[in-house]
Design a protein around this motif. Structure first.
Motif, PDB file in Angstrom:
ATOM      1  N   GLU A  85       0.825  -1.210   0.000  1.00  8.01           N
ATOM      2  CA  GLU A  85       0.000   0.000   0.000  1.00  8.01           C
ATOM      3  C   GLU A  85       0.859   1.259   0.000  1.00  8.01           C
ATOM      4  O   GLU A  85       0.577   2.232  -0.710  1.00  8.01           O
ATOM      5  CB  GLU A  85      -0.933  -0.003   1.225  1.00  8.01           C
ATOM      6  CG  GLU A  85      -2.249  -0.676   0.894  1.00  8.01           C
ATOM      7  CD  GLU A  85      -3.014  -1.128   2.131  1.00  8.01           C
ATOM      8  OE1 GLU A  85      -2.774  -0.560   3.220  1.00  8.01           O
ATOM      9  OE2 GLU A  85      -3.831  -2.059   1.993  1.00  8.01           O
ATOM     10  N   GLU A  86       1.930   1.176   0.789  1.00  9.26           N
ATOM     11  CA  GLU A  86       2.833   2.337   0.867  1.00  9.26           C
ATOM     12  C   GLU A  86       3.453   2.601  -0.515  1.00  9.26           C
ATOM     13  O   GLU A  86       3.540   3.733  -0.989  1.00  9.26           O
ATOM     14  CB  GLU A  86       3.923   2.028   1.889  1.00  9.26           C
ATOM     15  CG  GLU A  86       4.697   3.244   2.333  1.00  9.26           C
ATOM     16  CD  GLU A  86       5.808   2.821   3.301  1.00  9.26           C
ATOM     17  OE1 GLU A  86       6.921   3.327   3.150  1.00  9.26           O
ATOM     18  OE2 GLU A  86       5.547   1.941   4.163  1.00  9.26           O
ATOM     19  N   LYS A  87       3.861   1.496  -1.163  1.00  8.50           N
ATOM     20  CA  LYS A  87       4.499   1.628  -2.475  1.00  8.50           C
ATOM     21  C   LYS A  87       3.519   2.220  -3.497  1.00  8.50           C
ATOM     22  O   LYS A  87       3.839   3.143  -4.243  1.00  8.50           O
ATOM     23  CB  LYS A  87       4.953   0.236  -2.944  1.00  8.50           C
ATOM     24  CG  LYS A  87       5.880   0.262  -4.130  1.00  8.50           C
ATOM     25  CD  LYS A  87       6.573  -1.078  -4.321  1.00  8.50           C
ATOM     26  CE  LYS A  87       7.318  -1.065  -5.645  1.00  8.50           C
ATOM     27  NZ  LYS A  87       7.048  -2.215  -6.463  1.00  8.50           N
ATOM     28  N   LEU A  88       2.279   1.692  -3.477  1.00  2.31           N
ATOM     29  CA  LEU A  88       1.282   2.196  -4.426  1.00  2.31           C
ATOM     30  C   LEU A  88       0.998   3.671  -4.187  1.00  2.31           C
ATOM     31  O   LEU A  88       0.863   4.458  -5.120  1.00  2.31           O
ATOM     32  CB  LEU A  88      -0.011   1.386  -4.305  1.00  2.31           C
ATOM     33  CG  LEU A  88       0.041  -0.013  -4.917  1.00  2.31           C
ATOM     34  CD1 LEU A  88      -1.273  -0.739  -4.680  1.00  2.31           C
ATOM     35  CD2 LEU A  88       0.338   0.060  -6.404  1.00  2.31           C
ATOM     36  N   ALA A  89       0.935   4.038  -2.895  1.00  2.00           N
ATOM     37  CA  ALA A  89       0.632   5.429  -2.578  1.00  2.00           C
ATOM     38  C   ALA A  89       1.758   6.337  -3.076  1.00  2.00           C
ATOM     39  O   ALA A  89       1.512   7.413  -3.639  1.00  2.00           O
ATOM     40  CB  ALA A  89       0.442   5.581  -1.075  1.00  2.00           C
ATOM     41  N   SER A  90       3.003   5.875  -2.926  1.00  2.00           N
ATOM     42  CA  SER A  90       4.117   6.739  -3.333  1.00  2.00           C
ATOM     43  C   SER A  90       4.293   6.752  -4.851  1.00  2.00           C
ATOM     44  O   SER A  90       4.938   7.620  -5.405  1.00  2.00           O
ATOM     45  CB  SER A  90       5.409   6.284  -2.661  1.00  2.00           C
ATOM     46  OG  SER A  90       5.803   5.047  -3.218  1.00  2.00           O
ATOM     47  N   GLU A  91       3.695   5.768  -5.529  1.00  2.00           N
ATOM     48  CA  GLU A  91       3.897   5.696  -6.982  1.00  2.00           C
ATOM     49  C   GLU A  91       2.692   6.157  -7.798  1.00  2.00           C
ATOM     50  O   GLU A  91       2.642   5.942  -8.982  1.00  2.00           O
ATOM     51  CB  GLU A  91       4.209   4.248  -7.392  1.00  2.00           C
ATOM     52  CG  GLU A  91       5.640   3.878  -7.152  1.00  2.00           C
ATOM     53  CD  GLU A  91       5.929   2.447  -7.580  1.00  2.00           C
ATOM     54  OE1 GLU A  91       5.012   1.791  -8.095  1.00  2.00           O
ATOM     55  OE2 GLU A  91       7.065   2.020  -7.389  1.00  2.00           O
ATOM     56  N   THR A  92       1.740   6.810  -7.184  1.00  2.00           N
ATOM     57  CA  THR A  92       0.571   7.208  -7.977  1.00  2.00           C
ATOM     58  C   THR A  92       1.015   8.118  -9.118  1.00  2.00           C
ATOM     59  O   THR A  92       1.944   8.898  -8.971  1.00  2.00           O
ATOM     60  CB  THR A  92      -0.474   7.961  -7.118  1.00  2.00           C
ATOM     61  OG1 THR A  92       0.217   8.923  -6.350  1.00  2.00           O
ATOM     62  CG2 THR A  92      -1.255   7.018  -6.236  1.00  2.00           C
ATOM     63  N   ILE A  93       0.359   7.968 -10.268  1.00  2.00           N
ATOM     64  CA  ILE A  93       0.750   8.743 -11.452  1.00  2.00           C
ATOM     65  C   ILE A  93       0.053  10.088 -11.437  1.00  2.00           C
ATOM     66  O   ILE A  93      -1.173  10.164 -11.293  1.00  2.00           O
ATOM     67  CB  ILE A  93       0.368   7.965 -12.725  1.00  2.00           C
ATOM     68  CG1 ILE A  93       1.194   6.681 -12.797  1.00  2.00           C
ATOM     69  CG2 ILE A  93       0.600   8.824 -13.958  1.00  2.00           C
ATOM     70  CD1 ILE A  93       0.683   5.701 -13.808  1.00  2.00           C
ATOM     71  N   ASP A  94       0.862  11.138 -11.573  1.00  2.00           N
ATOM     72  CA  ASP A  94       0.291  12.477 -11.660  1.00  2.00           C
ATOM     73  C   ASP A  94       0.076  12.805 -13.125  1.00  2.00           C
ATOM     74  O   ASP A  94       1.004  13.130 -13.853  1.00  2.00           O
ATOM     75  CB  ASP A  94       1.261  13.478 -11.015  1.00  2.00           C
ATOM     76  CG  ASP A  94       0.706  14.889 -11.082  1.00  2.00           C
ATOM     77  OD1 ASP A  94      -0.359  15.079 -11.716  1.00  2.00           O
ATOM     78  OD2 ASP A  94       1.329  15.795 -10.507  1.00  2.00           O
TER      79      ASP A  94
END
Ligand code: DAH
Length: 339
Positions: A85-94
């Motif tokens: 979850e942490e990884k997904l949160a930090s990798e969200t695409i802007d």
């Protein structure tokens, strides 16, 4: 013993909830289940227990180990989930971020101008002819009214492949090749590479490009030639371009002329670019010599024609203010990117 096992299990559960990484989790496993782990040690103590009590004790130890294993597995899963979850949160695409620009190639400056040139002449009803760079002496010279001992041969330092085969020194042999194949009316331009054994400097290269033009039909006059060349000069260099024709000599045209355009830098005043002349020579031209028409089986009493030959490099250098011909062939992207 039972109480001891319960307290170990309690302690292990406390340890597990305190861990924050997979590595720490491994440490907990070793602490209880490793070779010298607490539960392993207790299991080893079984051999001192009386045979009647041993099965029940063994069972108790096994149960405790199973519970600990289950707790370890659960904790591993929850840790992995948290990390994901942490990884997904930090990798969200802007999606509002600007894209990375791709490096896109560009047309070579010689092609930029050549393409414009072709456009102009295609629009005037000409078609494009192509021919070989390794050429017969007969086409490059002989049929163009330049016999073996003619002084014009000396001005074109020829690369000979054999006595009768050369690297073409001009695109003019395309006049012969075209007239041999096709009867009038003829309207062609023939762009291509030409070769001369010149030493390389800022204005000379052993390989360069020319564009030949040829029109043959009934009643073609010098005024047609002048009209079309002036039109072309204005389209390529701008509507206010001024041209002039100077008498000249070429073996394959009669009369012959060179066309100058008024210097686009000083507008006729005289500057370094035009070497103080006020004019810049851009092409050779003339009415096709009757000998040339005859050499191709065309009757000069019935047909007449005009021809012209332009150096592409010279034209592009003037257009983009490039002062060294070598830049065209070095393919330095810093140079090529500017056009
Ligand atoms: N072939 C000539 C040269 O290389 C240029 C030229 C002059 C071509 C007059 C022509 C012409 O067709 O009519 O210098």
């Amino acid at each position: 013993m039972k109480a001891q096992l319960e307290s170990i299990l309690e302690q292990a559960q406390a340890d597990l909830s305190a861990v924050s990484s997979i590595r720490e989790l491994g440490d907990v496993r070793v602490k209880y289940l490793g070779k010298k782990g607490e539960l392993t040690t207790i299991r080893k103590g079984l051999r001192d227990v009386s045979p009647e009590d041993r099965p029940a004790m063994g069972q108790l130890i096994n149960d405790t180990v199973s519970q600990l294993e289950a707790a370890l597995t659960a904790r591993t899963e929850s840790l992995e989930q948290a990390m994901l979850e942490e990884k997904l949160a930090s990798e969200t695409i802007d999606v509002t971020m600007p894209g990375k620009p791709l490096a896109v190639g560009k047309k070579h400056p010689l092609n930029v101008v050549l393409d414009e040139f072709k456009e102009i002449f295609l629009g005037l009803g000409f078609s494009i002819a192509e021919g070989p760079e390794v050429e017969l002496d007969r086409y490059n010279f002989e049929a163009l009214n330049i016999p073996k001992d003619h002084p014009a041969r000396d001005t074109q330092d020829t690369f000979y492949i054999s006595e009768n085969v050369v690297l073409r020194t001009q695109t003019s042999p395309m006049q012969i090749r075209t007239m041999e194949k096709k009867k009038p009316p003829i309207r062609i331009i023939a762009p291509g590479r030409v070769y001369r054994s010149d030493a390389v400097d800022a204005t000379h290269s052993p390989l360069f490009h020319q564009i030949e033009g040829l029109v043959v039909d009934k009643d073609i006059r010098m005024s047609d030639l002048k009209g079309i060349l002036e039109l072309f000069a204005k389209k390529l260099y701008g509507e206010d371009t001024v041209v002039r024709f100077r008498p000249h000599h070429f073996p394959f045209t009669e009369p012959s002329a060179e066309m100058d355009i008024q210097c686009y830098q000083c507008h006729g005043e005289g500057c370094r670019l035009c070497k103080g002349e006020g004019w810049i020579e851009i092409l050779g031209c003339g009415m096709v010599h009757p000998h040339v028409l005859e050499a191709c089986g065309i009757d000069p009493n019935e047909y007449s024609g005009y021809a012209f030959g332009i150096g592409l490099e010279r034209m592009v250098m003037g257009r983009f203010k490039i002062d060294d011909i070598r830049l065209f062939y070095e393919n330095d992207v810093r140079f090529l990117h500017q056009f």
